[in-house]
Enzyme design. Structure first.
Site, PDB file in Angstrom:
ATOM      1  N   CYS A 121     -80.980  71.697  44.749  1.00 54.89           N
ATOM      2  CA  CYS A 121     -79.641  71.337  45.244  1.00 54.89           C
ATOM      3  C   CYS A 121     -78.792  70.767  44.105  1.00 54.89           C
ATOM      4  CB  CYS A 121     -79.794  70.323  46.380  1.00 54.89           C
ATOM      5  SG  CYS A 121     -78.273  69.500  46.861  1.00 54.89           S
ATOM      6  N   CYS A 165     -77.234  67.400  44.956  1.00 58.69           N
ATOM      7  CA  CYS A 165     -78.225  66.310  44.883  1.00 58.69           C
ATOM      8  C   CYS A 165     -78.441  65.906  43.427  1.00 58.69           C
ATOM      9  CB  CYS A 165     -79.553  66.762  45.489  1.00 58.69           C
ATOM     10  SG  CYS A 165     -79.456  67.303  47.206  1.00 58.69           S
TER      11      CYS A 165
END
Length: 201
Positions: free
Chosen positions: A82, A85
């Site tokens: 991600c 993230c």
């Protein structure tokens, strides 16, 4: 014989001066490309290792402890792939150090099927997905996506102070995520369905 030597001189020509210089130039370009590639690779490795999501997850509070120890909790659903993230990892790592004594930080990797019940319960369909829990372990708010550090810090400050979160509905860029298991549809005749309480005859 003199004729033969003059013919051999005429047929063997010395290499042009541009050919040697061209080879040196090509060699230098290749060498510079290799050196830059090595530096780029090493730079990315250093950056990634300094804010590793896996390392932060290993240092986070286990979920069952966090929801029962009387401290507020920030739970993050994440994945190593991600990009949002990863972009937040450095700021969140610093916030985790700053607030380590006053609250819990929990990280759940969406690629681990162990967390399917939690992913379903909190309807995780994009990451990072944050769930805020009060001191009693009850979920009080959720935010989804890449959130700027000041917004995240304001929410954490409010969580620690047990006051309403100023950015409870904040959201930002997310990495799409499809849960491997989707909840089953509830039949209208199922007593657990909200629609079953009101039936027309």
């Amino acid at each position: 014989m003199a004729v033969n030597s003059s013919e051999s001189t005429a047929t063997s020509q010395p290499p042009s001066p541009g050919t040697g210089a061209k080879r040196v130039t090509n060699f230098l370009i290749a060498l510079v490309a290799i050196v830059l590639s090595v530096f780029l690779f090493l730079g990315l490795q250093t950056e990634t290792s300094s804010v590793s999501l896996d390392t932060q997850a290993e240092q986070s509070t286990p979920l069952e402890v966090a929801l029962s120890n009387g401290k507020p909790t920030l739970m993050e659903f994440y994945a190593n792939w991600c990009t949002s993230c990863q972009a937040m990892a450095k700021d969140l790592g610093e916030l985790k150090e700053q607030y380590a004594d006053s609250m819990n930080f929990v990280m759940l990797n969406v690629d681990n099927n162990k967390w399917l019940p939690e992913m379903t319960r909190y309807r995780v369909d994009g990451i990072p997905h944050f769930v805020y829990f009060g001191n009693n372990g009850d979920a009080i708010a959720q935010t989804i996506g890449e959130v700027p550090r000041p917004v995240m810090q304001a929410n954490i400050d409010a969580l620690v102070a047990s006051v309403p979160l100023p950015y409870a509905q904040a959201g930002g860029q997310v990495s799409a995520f499809q849960s491997p298991v989707t909840p089953a549809k509830v039949s209208q005749d199922d007593p657990r369905s909200h629609g079953s309480q009101v039936k027309s005859n």
